[in-house]
Scaffold this motif. Structure first.
Motif, PDB file in Angstrom:
ATOM      1  N   ASN A   1      -8.853   7.084  -3.084  1.00  0.00           N
ATOM      2  CA  ASN A   1      -8.309   7.951  -2.045  1.00  0.00           C
ATOM      3  C   ASN A   1      -7.178   8.832  -2.559  1.00  0.00           C
ATOM      4  O   ASN A   1      -6.931   9.898  -2.034  1.00  0.00           O
ATOM      5  N   HIS A   2      -6.470   8.343  -3.556  1.00  0.00           N
ATOM      6  CA  HIS A   2      -5.394   9.149  -4.124  1.00  0.00           C
ATOM      7  C   HIS A   2      -5.929  10.122  -5.180  1.00  0.00           C
ATOM      8  O   HIS A   2      -5.156  10.829  -5.807  1.00  0.00           O
TER       9      HIS A   2
ATOM     10  N   ARG B   1      -0.160  11.865 -11.700  1.00  0.00           N
ATOM     11  CA  ARG B   1      -1.544  11.830 -11.267  1.00  0.00           C
ATOM     12  C   ARG B   1      -2.525  11.939 -12.429  1.00  0.00           C
ATOM     13  O   ARG B   1      -3.723  11.840 -12.242  1.00  0.00           O
TER      14      ARG B   1
ATOM     15  N   ARG C   1       3.946   5.654  -3.493  1.00  0.00           N
ATOM     16  CA  ARG C   1       5.154   6.168  -4.153  1.00  0.00           C
ATOM     17  C   ARG C   1       5.037   6.033  -5.667  1.00  0.00           C
ATOM     18  O   ARG C   1       5.391   6.924  -6.426  1.00  0.00           O
TER      19      ARG C   1
ATOM     20  N   ARG D   1     -10.306   1.417  -3.615  1.00  0.00           N
ATOM     21  CA  ARG D   1     -10.320   2.421  -2.544  1.00  0.00           C
ATOM     22  C   ARG D   1      -9.013   3.193  -2.538  1.00  0.00           C
ATOM     23  O   ARG D   1      -8.992   4.395  -2.294  1.00  0.00           O
ATOM     24  N   LEU D   2      -7.925   2.466  -2.783  1.00  0.00           N
ATOM     25  CA  LEU D   2      -6.617   3.115  -2.775  1.00  0.00           C
ATOM     26  C   LEU D   2      -6.530   4.158  -3.886  1.00  0.00           C
ATOM     27  O   LEU D   2      -6.161   5.310  -3.651  1.00  0.00           O
TER      28      LEU D   2
ATOM     29  N   GLN E   1       3.019   8.607  -7.349  1.00  0.00           N
ATOM     30  CA  GLN E   1       3.759   9.860  -7.484  1.00  0.00           C
ATOM     31  C   GLN E   1       4.735   9.784  -8.650  1.00  0.00           C
ATOM     32  O   GLN E   1       5.054  10.783  -9.288  1.00  0.00           O
TER      33      GLN E   1
ATOM     34  N   GLU F   1       0.837  -1.202   0.000  1.00  0.00           N
ATOM     35  CA  GLU F   1       0.000   0.000   0.000  1.00  0.00           C
ATOM     36  C   GLU F   1       0.875   1.256   0.000  1.00  0.00           C
ATOM     37  O   GLU F   1       0.600   2.222  -0.700  1.00  0.00           O
ATOM     38  N   TYR F   2       1.919   1.192   0.802  1.00  0.00           N
ATOM     39  CA  TYR F   2       2.863   2.294   0.860  1.00  0.00           C
ATOM     40  C   TYR F   2       3.535   2.492  -0.495  1.00  0.00           C
ATOM     41  O   TYR F   2       3.642   3.604  -1.015  1.00  0.00           O
TER      42      TYR F   2
ATOM     43  N   THR G   1      12.778  12.122  -8.632  1.00  0.00           N
ATOM     44  CA  THR G   1      11.576  12.735  -8.065  1.00  0.00           C
ATOM     45  C   THR G   1      11.150  12.255  -6.687  1.00  0.00           C
ATOM     46  O   THR G   1      10.673  13.045  -5.893  1.00  0.00           O
ATOM     47  N   VAL G   2      11.284  10.984  -6.385  1.00  0.00           N
ATOM     48  CA  VAL G   2      10.766  10.559  -5.078  1.00  0.00           C
ATOM     49  C   VAL G   2      11.803   9.927  -4.150  1.00  0.00           C
ATOM     50  O   VAL G   2      11.467   9.450  -3.087  1.00  0.00           O
TER      51      VAL G   2
END
Lengths: 468, 468
Positions: free
Chosen positions: A213-214, A193, A186, A209-210, A189, A181-182, A335-336
């Motif tokens: 939610n994002h 989006r 990432r 849902r994930l 990102q 999920e974590y 970027t991340v």
């Protein structure tokens, strides 16, 4: 003296279960106002659990105002009318919800869960390696972890992927994070989006849902017997396809190589198209030779591979990983990569050592055997039942579950209601479908991991009774 | 026999440092092509490190193609011309970057870092509690963790917040997660993506990247000597203000109660306005009595409190937490509580026990003392230098750093360049500002945690020389 049957606690931790038992005895009057609870030490000894467990249960009761602590005297039950004034400030209906209120229903047999398999986990070996990790690495464990995870763990994951999934990847391509999920967070990102994500229908509902939610756009794309349909995928306008070629959830089939190639072709048609290969649960398929990951066919670097250890080790371990194709890895670094790695050094070193010493591989073999035994038990009972003549098994090698198409006039909600009346928790494939469910009704999802051996016969009897 | 001075390894782990030393000796020719490396056991013994450390360093060299392994003979150095053909597939310039290339520059004195404070962490106590946790909780550690974190840890955090930050919150309001970066991700999902976030200017730059990566709208709002300006905040159109009232980063001041009230007033003016109270680093302020958190003034439930243990314990621990006001907690339960808790049960139980036994509190006291000593050493040297007459200290009680406003004709880039020439790493307040930096130049950020005692005198001498 208070005593409770800890065998009945299901998925709960010891202290949660103990807390709930006492709370329920207070509410039902078995424990009366102002009655003294046994001392922590006595109760712990009596029930053969740690004092810590009792302490945590008492603390929770205290905080919620069911009991009070009197100095040097111990814990006493509060009267119901007195309870309002006790405890911490209420935090509204949801926040104030107690564990008891959140608890799951108790079933005679739960055909929807494979939770208890973690009991097969070699905890004493894990604990031994944890102790070794503490001694070997010492204060090294305190130091900042590289953003992608410690090298020895990424090396072991790369080896594992090579041996079990046929993937040739460098440890540099691997990113370790606190669960999938974590990592999806990432990844989103990284991919941006503005993309449109395609989800398998039927498929894994939590993903919806994930993405929701994002705040992302997503489309459901129907699967056929081979997986997501390439034409439907094209029509959907999606540029990222989230698929589970190694072990479809919940159906359990493996995507054949032709379909994999079609999907890769789709990805190659336009810039910025990617495939997320969600390899959850693929380790437990029962056929002898596992199918290589889709990533191994990926000549154009469009596949992002994801997997987790929460399923293969135990639920409380929060370690997942993803394998990025080279181009995305560059973008990741730009970027991340400023985020800190989200898994502690200690657990990373422990897991690396657990894998390096061959325990991980051995454990997976053991769990496959566990599933096989459970499945054989269940099948043995099913074949002797009158249900057997009215049903057909689908994906019997999926390992953690199979599907049962039953010839019945009942609707899925009727099936579930009848099951519930008989103490069975059951889910149907239609629950995992969006939109039209024609032809999807009457297909039961049968997980067998959590059904105790001694209940198997009766569970099948009750299941059969639904369709009589 | 190879041997290297491990004292020089700075922030690196043992194996990283060893890997880099050997790699550098291969590149500079000290180790020649086809030369045999010492056996792992011998090198480990010689350098008094674990075999594991040597093994990890050798493995990394092997993967990157600097050495080769010959069966039953050991490890041999590869010729430079032969290196291309070895190792795992290259993964592009960024992914293929070696640890050596990612390493930081070596400074004589680094005035920008407080990293090494973790060396004060009582590792042996922590290790002892980890061992106890393994024995006490046993297989309970494998079970699924409640989504907000285990109750005993939330209880200890609630106690800590009560005692040290004056906050009366229920454990039910607390959400434990794998670091604050992770929790911000959840919080953003909770507050919605349509909001506009206000960031302090100057302020914590990483936050900008985080909001940007999440695709959110944000505005910089200038601070004055008290904090973010309420009028500027109103003008910005933001509905969420991200502030650090307990310890501004990087300036270090505490927001006075009047300004806190003004901000709360702003939040109360419109529905959907919130204040994120980022309490990072507030534990280390040197004045005797810490200021209560802003959350304690929050009658209208608009403040979300966040903090982390990565700073107060050690960098590799990935545990942070947030405290939600009741209304948001309800929304949390409805919308994002389906996520699994991202911190392992084992580390949560260990931390809960560490806190419960008073070690956390003691450690914070010890670290404050450490900072105080470092600061006194540095101030002692500064006061004897000719620089003292040309500068003014700002926020001397901030604990982990102070600001030094220097009367100088040099620009900030000139200051940094001159510092670099003298082996000093220095940062200026203007680096943390967006837009106009009038009046912000010539203000040095002085962190003192990482400067060794024996270098303090020379470091101040070099610092002084910049302005002569």
């Amino acid at each position: 003296m208070l005593t409770y049957d800890l065998e009945q606690r299901g998925n709960k931790t010891l202290y949660e279960y103990l807390y709930e038992c006492i709370r329920s005895d207070i509410l039902n009057g078995r424990l009366r106002p102002n009655e003294k609870l046994p001392s922590k030490r006595t109760l712990a000894k009596n029930m053969d659990i740690s004092i810590k467990t009792v302490e945590n249960a008492y603390e929770q009761l205290l905080v919620e105002g069911y009991v009070r602590a009197e100095e040097k005297r111990g814990y006493f039950v509060n009267g119901v009318e007195g309870r309002e004034g006790f405890g911490k400030p209420s935090v509204g209906p949801a926040g104030g919800k107690t564990m008891a209120e959140q608890e799951k229903e108790e079933w005679f047999a739960d055909f929807t869960s494979n939770y208890k398999v973690y009991e097969k986990f070699p905890f004493s070996t894990w604990a031994k390696i944890m102790r070794e990790t503490l001694s070997y690495h010492d204060t090294e464990l305190l130091e900042m972890v590289p953003t992608q995870g410690i090298y020895p763990l990424r090396r072991e994951i790369a080896k594992h992927l090579y041996e079990f999934r046929g993937m040739e990847v460098s440890p540099q391509q691997i990113i370790v994070g606190a669960g999938t999920e974590y990592l999806y967070g990432r990844l989103i990102q990284l991919l941006g989006r503005d993309g449109i994500y395609a989800l398998e229908n039927p498929g894994y509902l939590k993903m919806t849902r994930l993405y929701k939610n994002h705040g992302l756009s997503y489309r459901y794309v129907d699967i056929d017997g081979q997986g997501i349909c390439p034409d439907a995928l094209r029509e959907s306008g999606a540029n990222v396809a989230h698929v589970s070629p190694g072990h479809h959830f919940p159906v359990g089939f493996v995507m054949p190589v032709t379909r994999r190639q079609e999907l890769l072709e789709w990805a190659g048609e336009e810039r910025g198209r990617y495939i997320i290969e969600d390899d959850y649960d693929s380790e437990f398929r029962l056929n002898a030779k596992p199918v290589p990951a889709m990533q191994t066919l990926d000549a154009e670097h469009r596949v992002i591979y994801l997997n987790t250890f929460a399923r293969t080790l135990f639920p409380s371990v929060r370690i997942g990983y993803m394998v990025l194709p080279p181009k995305l890895l560059e973008r990741y670094q730009e970027t991340v990569s400023f985020y800190s790695c989200s898994v502690s050094a200690f657990e990373q070193y422990t897991l690396a050592s657990f894998m390096e010493k061959g325990y991980f591989e051995r454990h997976i073999r053991r769990v496959k055997l566990y599933y096989k035994e459970k499945r054989d038990e269940l099948l043995g009972e099913l074949k002797q039942s009158s249900l057997w003549g009215k049903c057909r098994m689908i994906e019997e090698n999926a390992g953690t579950r199979f599907l049962l198409r039953v010839d019945t006039p009942l609707t899925d909600s009727q099936i579930k209601w009848c099951a519930g009346q008989r103490g069975l928790n059951l889910s149907c494939l239609s629950e995992y479908c969006r939109g039209q469910v024609d032809g999807m009704e009457g297909i039961l999802l049968i997980s067998y991991g959590d059904i105790p051996k001694e209940r198997m016969k009766e569970a099948v009897k009750r299941l059969t009774a639904i369709f009589e």
